[in-house]
Enzyme design. Sequence first.
Site, PDB file in Angstrom:
ATOM      1  N   LYS A   1      -9.109   9.106  -0.953  1.00 40.52           N
ATOM      2  CA  LYS A   1      -8.246   7.736  -1.451  1.00 40.52           C
ATOM      3  C   LYS A   1      -8.925   7.100  -2.438  1.00 40.52           C
ATOM      4  O   LYS A   1     -10.365   7.257  -2.868  1.00 40.52           O
ATOM      5  CB  LYS A   1      -8.111   6.707  -0.143  1.00 40.52           C
ATOM      6  CG  LYS A   1      -7.328   5.687  -0.115  1.00 40.52           C
ATOM      7  CD  LYS A   1      -7.388   4.803   1.027  1.00 40.52           C
ATOM      8  CE  LYS A   1      -6.698   3.715   1.009  1.00 40.52           C
ATOM      9  NZ  LYS A   1      -6.716   2.789   2.466  1.00 40.52           N
TER      10      LYS A   1
ATOM     11  N   GLU B   1      -1.113  -0.798  18.190  1.00 38.75           N
ATOM     12  CA  GLU B   1      -0.859  -1.957  18.663  1.00 38.75           C
ATOM     13  C   GLU B   1      -0.391  -2.219  20.161  1.00 38.75           C
ATOM     14  O   GLU B   1      -1.045  -3.117  20.891  1.00 38.75           O
ATOM     15  CB  GLU B   1       0.313  -2.762  18.039  1.00 38.75           C
ATOM     16  CG  GLU B   1       0.051  -2.930  16.553  1.00 38.75           C
ATOM     17  CD  GLU B   1       0.388  -1.812  15.527  1.00 38.75           C
ATOM     18  OE1 GLU B   1       0.274  -1.922  14.193  1.00 38.75           O
ATOM     19  OE2 GLU B   1       0.763  -0.649  16.040  1.00 38.75           O
TER      20      GLU B   1
ATOM     21  N   ARG C   1       5.386  -4.770  17.739  1.00 36.94           N
ATOM     22  CA  ARG C   1       5.144  -3.573  18.228  1.00 36.94           C
ATOM     23  C   ARG C   1       4.618  -3.284  19.541  1.00 36.94           C
ATOM     24  O   ARG C   1       4.801  -2.311  20.097  1.00 36.94           O
ATOM     25  CB  ARG C   1       4.536  -2.468  17.202  1.00 36.94           C
ATOM     26  CG  ARG C   1       4.914  -2.572  15.627  1.00 36.94           C
ATOM     27  CD  ARG C   1       4.016  -2.010  14.777  1.00 36.94           C
ATOM     28  NE  ARG C   1       4.258  -0.237  14.836  1.00 36.94           N
ATOM     29  CZ  ARG C   1       3.980   0.715  14.286  1.00 36.94           C
ATOM     30  NH1 ARG C   1       3.775   0.200  12.971  1.00 36.94           N
ATOM     31  NH2 ARG C   1       3.825   1.665  14.671  1.00 36.94           N
TER      32      ARG C   1
END
Length: 625
Positions: A288, A374, A402
């Site tokens: 990243k 979640e 969610r």
Amino acid sequence: MFNEIPLERPDTPLLNSIDSPADLRELPIEQLEQLAQELRHYLLFTVGKTGGHFGAGLGVVELTIALHHVLNTPEDKLVWDVGHQTYPHKILTGRREQLLSIRQAGGLAAFTNRNESEYDNFGAGHSSTSISAALGMMIAAQQQESDRKVVAVIGDGAMTAGLAFEALNHAGDLEGDILIILNDNNMSISRNVGGLSSYFARMWASKPYNVLRSGSKKVLSALPPAWKAAHRAEEYMKGMVSPATIFEELGFTYFGLVDGHDVEGLVNILNNIKDMKGPRLLHVVTQKGKGYAPAEEDAFGMHALSKMVSQSEKPTQATDLIPTYSKVFGDWLCETAETDEKLIAITPAMSEGSGMRKFEAAYPDRFFDVAIAEQHAVTFAAGMACDGLKPVVAIYSTFLQRGYDQLIHDVALQDLDVLFAIDRAGLVGEDGPTHAGSFDLSYLRCIPNMLVMAPSDEQEARDMLTTGFYHPGPAAVRYPRGKATGCAISRTLQRLEIGKAKVCREGKGEVAILVFGTLLARTVSVAEELDATLVDMRFVKPLDEALISSLANSHQLLVTVEENVVMGGAGSGVNEFLEQKGLCTAILNLGLPDSFLEHGKVDEMLADCGLDSQGILKAIKQRLA
């Protein structure tokens, strides 16, 4: 390697010649590395101009180039998981110049958007959806007797969500033609990266090996001992150098680990495996922030970048001292933990954004980041509450959606003592409709046993968090993104009287304005001009019914104001109460419209919705007229 964000547009002659993936496919493979460097340089320049997510995009530059070089997009379907990583994809699919408008009103969306480009096959603001969506496209291709390819790109973080594993399980059962690319930029699944693993990855992806493997298995299948020995040898060889077993047990042919920054190697491997049949998984390892030194050193802190501004555009020192609501929550969390050892903090991969890093450092044994999960976060908290702990779930409004079934079934139905600290409520500006918290008041107030609060400033946020924490049952406090109001904060932890609103201004006119949340500041001047009564309602559920009855009897018009959709929101609760009591006072509900609002500056978006001071005043005057 770049060490700083370029302030002037870089020279990118090769990139400038790419107006579509068809142009990219004309390039010889030897030029792709130069294209990657130019794309990375241009990406840094544009994000410096506009602000936005760039760490993930820097990490998939080579992968994006390789995919569009090998696949016949847009005929072949390329499904990205989470739009954070798709800036290079946008650049290569005819939106190079438009990238300078990203996240601005009228400009490109921060995420993939089907209405924006034929190359955006699926909208992706929330994570972990790509495999499910790609499977649907695979079935559509089968039904239409099309030989188009379907590829899903998903990160190792997104792979932690239950939805991704549900899709993986289904994909293995379907045995259809799909390629899933696992972009591992944290090496969270495996750390076996090196020459040996790269060698086996190339071998497993080679056509001769797979022809030999397929043919030998057919022959050896007639000889059980020999077949078992060959299979065991292959699995043993793979087990030494890759995490293949779990995916192959699910029915996938696994290829990996592969260097995600070797663009020529990626092209060769993709060319070898694209025409294979059945579910395949290519495991690539990327970094990243690749190519930008500060992002490589701090991948999390450099996940996104604010717009590069001149000295004159920078906020004043006084503004800098105003905390964000996330910081207010984080400070409250630490202070409350000092006085109550039962407090446990839970977040689904939102520690930094929710202001929890200080708590995480101070109370590591009482902090749980459950990753992008979640549903698990909510039920995990419910289990704690069953046995005497007092969990606080810090979650964004858009992501609580969610875990809605778990909120109802596992927490509210059992009346468990869980506090939800709901960040990013209301409009979120540049991130657009995928991240807006436009619906939480509507979907929370209809749930039995819920205590729902909306603070007007940071002091009320602290008081409501305290109130909800000590309330014996499920409670929610919703607050917006960004800076608070700058009001004085009391360091004492005090509780509010549940269901009690606060009259901020006693008016002599015919209008009473009932405000739920931080739009209160925008209504002060309106109340003064109309000589209206102004009320900070504080509680969405339960409502201050006594006060509403009194106002209905003493005013000709009640106006509700909220940064939530009007349909089913706090104002609807007032309407329902008035109807139930037979009170015929006129009412005007102001809030967000029944539509998904595109990205822009929050103040401008609120003005467009008629929720700035002028818009509220205009709407009230029109109703009075």
